[in-house]
Design a protein around this motif. Structure first.
Motif, PDB file in Angstrom:
ATOM      1  N   VAL A  71       0.829  -1.206   0.000  1.00 27.86           N
ATOM      2  CA  VAL A  71       0.000   0.000   0.000  1.00 27.86           C
ATOM      3  C   VAL A  71       0.866   1.260   0.000  1.00 27.86           C
ATOM      4  O   VAL A  71       0.637   2.188  -0.795  1.00 27.86           O
ATOM      5  N   TYR A  72       1.870   1.310   0.858  1.00 26.93           N
ATOM      6  CA  TYR A  72       2.653   2.538   0.994  1.00 26.93           C
ATOM      7  C   TYR A  72       3.738   2.671  -0.075  1.00 26.93           C
ATOM      8  O   TYR A  72       4.075   3.789  -0.476  1.00 26.93           O
ATOM      9  N   LEU A  73       4.272   1.550  -0.542  1.00 32.51           N
ATOM     10  CA  LEU A  73       5.244   1.643  -1.629  1.00 32.51           C
ATOM     11  C   LEU A  73       4.542   2.059  -2.923  1.00 32.51           C
ATOM     12  O   LEU A  73       5.053   2.901  -3.669  1.00 32.51           O
ATOM     13  N   PHE A  74       3.377   1.504  -3.177  1.00 32.92           N
ATOM     14  CA  PHE A  74       2.596   1.894  -4.349  1.00 32.92           C
ATOM     15  C   PHE A  74       2.195   3.360  -4.258  1.00 32.92           C
ATOM     16  O   PHE A  74       2.220   4.096  -5.256  1.00 32.92           O
ATOM     17  N   ASN A  75       1.868   3.809  -3.064  1.00 39.58           N
ATOM     18  CA  ASN A  75       1.545   5.220  -2.862  1.00 39.58           C
ATOM     19  C   ASN A  75       2.735   6.113  -3.199  1.00 39.58           C
ATOM     20  O   ASN A  75       2.579   7.174  -3.813  1.00 39.58           O
ATOM     21  N   GLY A  76       3.943   5.682  -2.829  1.00 39.06           N
ATOM     22  CA  GLY A  76       5.134   6.452  -3.161  1.00 39.06           C
ATOM     23  C   GLY A  76       5.358   6.554  -4.656  1.00 39.06           C
ATOM     24  O   GLY A  76       5.766   7.598  -5.173  1.00 39.06           O
TER      25      GLY A  76
ATOM     26  N   ASP B 294      14.214   4.024  -8.440  1.00 39.03           N
ATOM     27  CA  ASP B 294      13.494   4.029  -9.710  1.00 39.03           C
ATOM     28  C   ASP B 294      12.032   3.656  -9.467  1.00 39.03           C
ATOM     29  O   ASP B 294      11.751   2.598  -8.883  1.00 39.03           O
ATOM     30  N   PRO B 295      11.072   4.485  -9.895  1.00 38.26           N
ATOM     31  CA  PRO B 295       9.657   4.175  -9.681  1.00 38.26           C
ATOM     32  C   PRO B 295       9.236   2.835 -10.285  1.00 38.26           C
ATOM     33  O   PRO B 295       8.391   2.139  -9.711  1.00 38.26           O
ATOM     34  N   ASP B 296       9.819   2.463 -11.421  1.00 35.97           N
ATOM     35  CA  ASP B 296       9.470   1.186 -12.047  1.00 35.97           C
ATOM     36  C   ASP B 296       9.910   0.007 -11.180  1.00 35.97           C
ATOM     37  O   ASP B 296       9.179  -0.979 -11.034  1.00 35.97           O
ATOM     38  N   VAL B 297      11.087   0.127 -10.598  1.00 40.15           N
ATOM     39  CA  VAL B 297      11.571  -0.921  -9.696  1.00 40.15           C
ATOM     40  C   VAL B 297      10.684  -1.001  -8.455  1.00 40.15           C
ATOM     41  O   VAL B 297      10.309  -2.089  -8.003  1.00 40.15           O
ATOM     42  N   ALA B 298      10.346   0.159  -7.923  1.00 46.09           N
ATOM     43  CA  ALA B 298       9.482   0.198  -6.740  1.00 46.09           C
ATOM     44  C   ALA B 298       8.123  -0.422  -7.040  1.00 46.09           C
ATOM     45  O   ALA B 298       7.554  -1.130  -6.201  1.00 46.09           O
ATOM     46  N   LEU B 299       7.588  -0.172  -8.230  1.00 45.25           N
ATOM     47  CA  LEU B 299       6.293  -0.750  -8.614  1.00 45.25           C
ATOM     48  C   LEU B 299       6.365  -2.266  -8.663  1.00 45.25           C
ATOM     49  O   LEU B 299       5.461  -2.961  -8.180  1.00 45.25           O
TER      50      LEU B 299
ATOM     51  N   VAL C 267       8.461  -4.214  -7.039  1.00 46.91           N
ATOM     52  CA  VAL C 267       8.595  -4.705  -5.660  1.00 46.91           C
ATOM     53  C   VAL C 267       7.247  -4.668  -4.944  1.00 46.91           C
ATOM     54  O   VAL C 267       6.895  -5.592  -4.198  1.00 46.91           O
ATOM     55  N   SER C 268       6.472  -3.611  -5.171  1.00 47.30           N
ATOM     56  CA  SER C 268       5.166  -3.503  -4.511  1.00 47.30           C
ATOM     57  C   SER C 268       4.224  -4.613  -4.976  1.00 47.30           C
ATOM     58  O   SER C 268       3.478  -5.176  -4.167  1.00 47.30           O
ATOM     59  N   VAL C 269       4.266  -4.946  -6.252  1.00 49.66           N
ATOM     60  CA  VAL C 269       3.419  -6.023  -6.782  1.00 49.66           C
ATOM     61  C   VAL C 269       3.828  -7.367  -6.174  1.00 49.66           C
ATOM     62  O   VAL C 269       2.974  -8.191  -5.821  1.00 49.66           O
ATOM     63  N   ILE C 270       5.132  -7.574  -6.029  1.00 48.38           N
ATOM     64  CA  ILE C 270       5.618  -8.811  -5.396  1.00 48.38           C
ATOM     65  C   ILE C 270       5.124  -8.903  -3.955  1.00 48.38           C
ATOM     66  O   ILE C 270       4.694  -9.965  -3.490  1.00 48.38           O
ATOM     67  N   ALA C 271       5.183  -7.783  -3.242  1.00 48.30           N
ATOM     68  CA  ALA C 271       4.708  -7.763  -1.853  1.00 48.30           C
ATOM     69  C   ALA C 271       3.225  -8.096  -1.777  1.00 48.30           C
ATOM     70  O   ALA C 271       2.785  -8.847  -0.897  1.00 48.30           O
ATOM     71  N   ALA C 272       2.435  -7.553  -2.706  1.00 51.76           N
ATOM     72  CA  ALA C 272       0.996  -7.848  -2.742  1.00 51.76           C
ATOM     73  C   ALA C 272       0.753  -9.326  -3.012  1.00 51.76           C
ATOM     74  O   ALA C 272      -0.125  -9.956  -2.388  1.00 51.76           O
ATOM     75  N   ALA C 273       1.522  -9.905  -3.943  1.00 57.62           N
ATOM     76  CA  ALA C 273       1.369 -11.320  -4.268  1.00 57.62           C
ATOM     77  C   ALA C 273       1.715 -12.199  -3.065  1.00 57.62           C
ATOM     78  O   ALA C 273       1.019 -13.184  -2.772  1.00 57.62           O
TER      79      ALA C 273
END
Length: 293
Positions: free
Chosen positions: A48-53, A75-80, A82-88
């Motif tokens: 939630v918070y990484l995606f918000n960033g 890098d926002p793409d890298v962060a995105l 990582v956030s998807v992996i966390a959600a999974a």
């Protein structure tokens, strides 16, 4: 990790533990299941918070935020990714836990996405932020409680619902107003219709102090009348409200962005104090009972 706000992850952990500790009934929770449940929930909040960033880069840069993406260190793409992996991982963990955790984790992931992303971008409105913040808090308390099993509370349980509602209101109402105060420039540039943008700084300061004081006094009075077993939580909220009021109406929160963030920091510190105050008696009782012959 910094982009996902460790201080926020920590308070969500305390909320989860409070949910597991209050009104838990006579049967102790499986420590391994409880720890795994907390880890799964942390993965969901991390998303939630990484995606918000990722989605807040524009306004964060205008506001002079020191978050890694806004600084250009991540890098926002890298962060995105990582956030998807966390959600999974959160969803997988919820499936392994089963029961209410499946829909609770799903709900907080969906809520977090709708807050920051298309098509709703709920972050644009203070009213939506209040609702999202409050609901996320309530879901967290219930997740901590539900990890025990079927999620059904014991008969006559009142401490957890009372504390959860008060703490969620503190998070949703006071947290939203204090967070909006230093971000007016960036929110305006991003087209957000927050209360601070639409009604002005003075109105938000008055509202912020009034809400904090009213909520703290109400929680303290209700705790006293109904003799709720929530430790020193009412005193912690009262102390936090006093600090928020003082900061809001003095020069201590005017000028630089760091000074304007002081009410938000007071709000956050109060959250920690609130949860530690309610958890310490529970932990002490558990330790004493464990030593009893």
């Amino acid at each position: 990790m910094t982009e996902a706000r460790p201080s926020v992850l920590a308070i969500f952990f305390l909320r989860f533990v409070a949910g597991a500790a209050l009104d838990a009934g006579p049967d102790p929770a499986d420590p391994l299941r409880l720890a795994f449940g907390a880890l799964v929930w942390q993965c969901a909040i991390f998303f939630v918070y990484l995606f918000n960033g990722v989605m807040d880069v524009r306004e964060d840069r205008v506001n002079g935020s020191r978050r890694p993406i806004a600084r250009g260190d991540l890098d926002p793409d890298v962060a995105l990714i990582v956030s998807v992996i966390a959600a999974a991982l959160a969803l997988l963990g919820a499936l392994l836990l089963g029961g209410p955790m499946i829909w609770l984790v799903t709900a907080v992931l969906v809520l977090g996405y709708l807050y920051s992303g298309p098509p709703l971008y709920l972050k644009r409105w203070s009213s939506a932020t209040v609702v999202v913040g409050g609901v996320a808090g309530l879901l967290t308390y219930y997740a901590g409680f539900a990890v025990h099993g079927d999620g059904l509370p014991p008969r006559g349980s009142v401490a957890l619902p009372a504390f959860a509602v008060a703490a969620a209101l503190w998070m949703g109402l006071v947290g939203t107003l204090t967070k909006d105060l230093p971000d007016i420039a960036g929110d305006t540039a991003a087209g957000r219709a927050t209360l601070a943008v639409s009604h002005g700084e003075f109105a938000v300061r008055v509202m912020m102090s009034g809400v904090a004081a009213t909520l703290a006094l109400t929680f303290a009075v209700l705790t006293w009348i109904f003799e709720l077993p929530v430790g020193g939580a009412p005193l912690a909220m009262l102390a936090g409200a006093v600090i928020v009021v003082v900061l809001t109406h003095t020069s201590l929160s005017r000028g630089t962005r760091a000074r304007r963030r002081r009410p938000y920091r007071a709000f956050m510190v109060t959250q920690y104090a609130l949860h530690l105050a309610v958890l310490l008696p529970v932990v002490s009782q558990f330790l004493l009972s464990g030593r009893a012959p």
